[in-house]
Scaffold this motif. Sequence first.
Motif, PDB file in Angstrom:
ATOM      1  N   LEU A 155      -5.200  11.782   2.566  1.00  0.00           N
ATOM      2  CA  LEU A 155      -3.798  12.169   2.734  1.00  0.00           C
ATOM      3  C   LEU A 155      -3.602  13.245   3.795  1.00  0.00           C
ATOM      4  O   LEU A 155      -2.471  13.459   4.255  1.00  0.00           O
ATOM      5  N   HIS A 156      -4.682  13.890   4.209  1.00  0.00           N
ATOM      6  CA  HIS A 156      -4.590  14.889   5.276  1.00  0.00           C
ATOM      7  C   HIS A 156      -4.811  14.279   6.660  1.00  0.00           C
ATOM      8  O   HIS A 156      -4.676  14.970   7.668  1.00  0.00           O
ATOM      9  N   LEU A 157      -5.146  12.990   6.706  1.00  0.00           N
ATOM     10  CA  LEU A 157      -5.312  12.326   8.000  1.00  0.00           C
ATOM     11  C   LEU A 157      -3.962  12.099   8.657  1.00  0.00           C
ATOM     12  O   LEU A 157      -2.932  12.001   7.975  1.00  0.00           O
ATOM     13  N   PRO A 158      -3.926  11.979   9.989  1.00  0.00           N
ATOM     14  CA  PRO A 158      -2.662  11.662  10.665  1.00  0.00           C
ATOM     15  C   PRO A 158      -2.090  10.340  10.160  1.00  0.00           C
ATOM     16  O   PRO A 158      -2.834   9.425   9.790  1.00  0.00           O
ATOM     17  N   ALA A 159      -0.785  10.235  10.154  1.00  0.00           N
ATOM     18  CA  ALA A 159      -0.107   9.060   9.611  1.00  0.00           C
ATOM     19  C   ALA A 159      -0.565   7.780  10.295  1.00  0.00           C
ATOM     20  O   ALA A 159      -0.811   6.758   9.630  1.00  0.00           O
ATOM     21  N   ALA A 160      -0.679   7.796  11.616  1.00  0.00           N
ATOM     22  CA  ALA A 160      -1.072   6.579  12.345  1.00  0.00           C
ATOM     23  C   ALA A 160      -2.470   6.132  11.936  1.00  0.00           C
ATOM     24  O   ALA A 160      -2.737   4.925  11.817  1.00  0.00           O
ATOM     25  N   ARG A 192     -14.385   3.357  -7.356  1.00  0.00           N
ATOM     26  CA  ARG A 192     -14.829   4.694  -7.753  1.00  0.00           C
ATOM     27  C   ARG A 192     -14.554   5.706  -6.644  1.00  0.00           C
ATOM     28  O   ARG A 192     -14.126   6.834  -6.911  1.00  0.00           O
ATOM     29  N   PHE A 193     -14.799   5.308  -5.398  1.00  0.00           N
ATOM     30  CA  PHE A 193     -14.534   6.202  -4.268  1.00  0.00           C
ATOM     31  C   PHE A 193     -13.042   6.475  -4.140  1.00  0.00           C
ATOM     32  O   PHE A 193     -12.609   7.619  -3.961  1.00  0.00           O
ATOM     33  N   ALA A 194     -12.212   5.417  -4.229  1.00  0.00           N
ATOM     34  CA  ALA A 194     -10.774   5.556  -4.022  1.00  0.00           C
ATOM     35  C   ALA A 194     -10.114   6.403  -5.100  1.00  0.00           C
ATOM     36  O   ALA A 194      -9.069   7.016  -4.859  1.00  0.00           O
ATOM     37  N   ALA A 242     -11.707  12.456  -2.209  1.00  0.00           N
ATOM     38  CA  ALA A 242     -11.486  11.421  -1.210  1.00  0.00           C
ATOM     39  C   ALA A 242      -9.997  11.195  -0.980  1.00  0.00           C
ATOM     40  O   ALA A 242      -9.546  11.023   0.169  1.00  0.00           O
ATOM     41  N   GLN A 243      -9.216  11.214  -2.040  1.00  0.00           N
ATOM     42  CA  GLN A 243      -7.767  11.025  -1.901  1.00  0.00           C
ATOM     43  C   GLN A 243      -7.141  12.155  -1.093  1.00  0.00           C
ATOM     44  O   GLN A 243      -6.322  11.908  -0.195  1.00  0.00           O
ATOM     45  N   TYR A 285       0.858  -1.183   0.000  1.00  0.00           N
ATOM     46  CA  TYR A 285       0.000   0.000   0.000  1.00  0.00           C
ATOM     47  C   TYR A 285       0.895   1.233   0.000  1.00  0.00           C
ATOM     48  O   TYR A 285       2.057   1.188   0.423  1.00  0.00           O
ATOM     49  N   TRP A 286       0.362   2.324  -0.524  1.00  0.00           N
ATOM     50  CA  TRP A 286       1.062   3.611  -0.528  1.00  0.00           C
ATOM     51  C   TRP A 286       0.143   4.611   0.145  1.00  0.00           C
ATOM     52  O   TRP A 286      -0.960   4.880  -0.327  1.00  0.00           O
ATOM     53  N   LEU A 287       0.607   5.165   1.260  1.00  0.00           N
ATOM     54  CA  LEU A 287      -0.232   6.002   2.106  1.00  0.00           C
ATOM     55  C   LEU A 287       0.171   7.472   2.065  1.00  0.00           C
ATOM     56  O   LEU A 287      -0.172   8.237   2.960  1.00  0.00           O
ATOM     57  N   GLY A 288       0.848   7.860   1.009  1.00  0.00           N
ATOM     58  CA  GLY A 288       1.350   9.218   0.899  1.00  0.00           C
ATOM     59  C   GLY A 288       2.862   9.226   1.037  1.00  0.00           C
ATOM     60  O   GLY A 288       3.447   8.377   1.716  1.00  0.00           O
TER      61      GLY A 288
END
Length: 242
Positions: free
Chosen positions: A148-153, A136-138, A143-144, A51-54
């Motif tokens: 990406l603005h959520l905390p890393a954890a 479609r959501f992803a 949504a992206q 996975y790539w989370l940013g």
Amino acid sequence: MTATRHNTALLVSDIHLPAGASEYRNAFLAMLEGPGRAVDAIYLLGDIFEYWLGEDVSGPDHRPVLAALAARAAAGTRIYFIAGNRDLLLDPTTQARHGVIALPDPVTVQLPDGPALLSHGDQWCTQDAAYQRWRRFAHNPIAQKGFLHLPAALRRRIARRLRTRSSQGQRRMPEDLLDVQTDAVEQAFRVHGATRIIHGHTHRPARHRHAGGERIVLPDWRPGEHRYLLATRGGLAEYQLN
């Protein structure tokens, strides 16, 4: 269509590199420095990363891989990337900074032995309605950006939860519904004027005949099995990384 026609090209997908050191990382680095050194182009057809989370989260997790890609590109190998469902957040800017060229999905390219329509392949799994809703959501830019603005954890927790839910759902669903569907693939042949399609995603490596031409499914990587396709003017052949 990408205009450059290379003499040799390597195609690989569904490696699912985990964060940190691993057998898969070692094999991927060996591939870049072994067969990857001998080809003109490398096509990465999605789910290269688990996975790539940013870039702020996954960049440090995969620093050796990114550095190796940049070094291989600097040495003259053209490296192309089509995003998969696991690494769709690997943005073109990050790719370009490491010498990787982002491609749309699907895209027609000139391989050494002729044209091919390349794709990760998940958009053709049309019978999995729940997955297509999630897809479609992803792929929604809003949504992206929000994710990406959520905390890393929190991003890591969400990724683990989605991976668990996906594995559970796949075990409950009939296998043929998880595969690409013939009508969707044959429509792609028609729309893109293709006679050959190469994709990954399904983890079911094989060669199929369709009304429009040949469909080749790339092998996924498994413990002790690190396979890729090599394209030359003589055709396509599958190899196991030693």
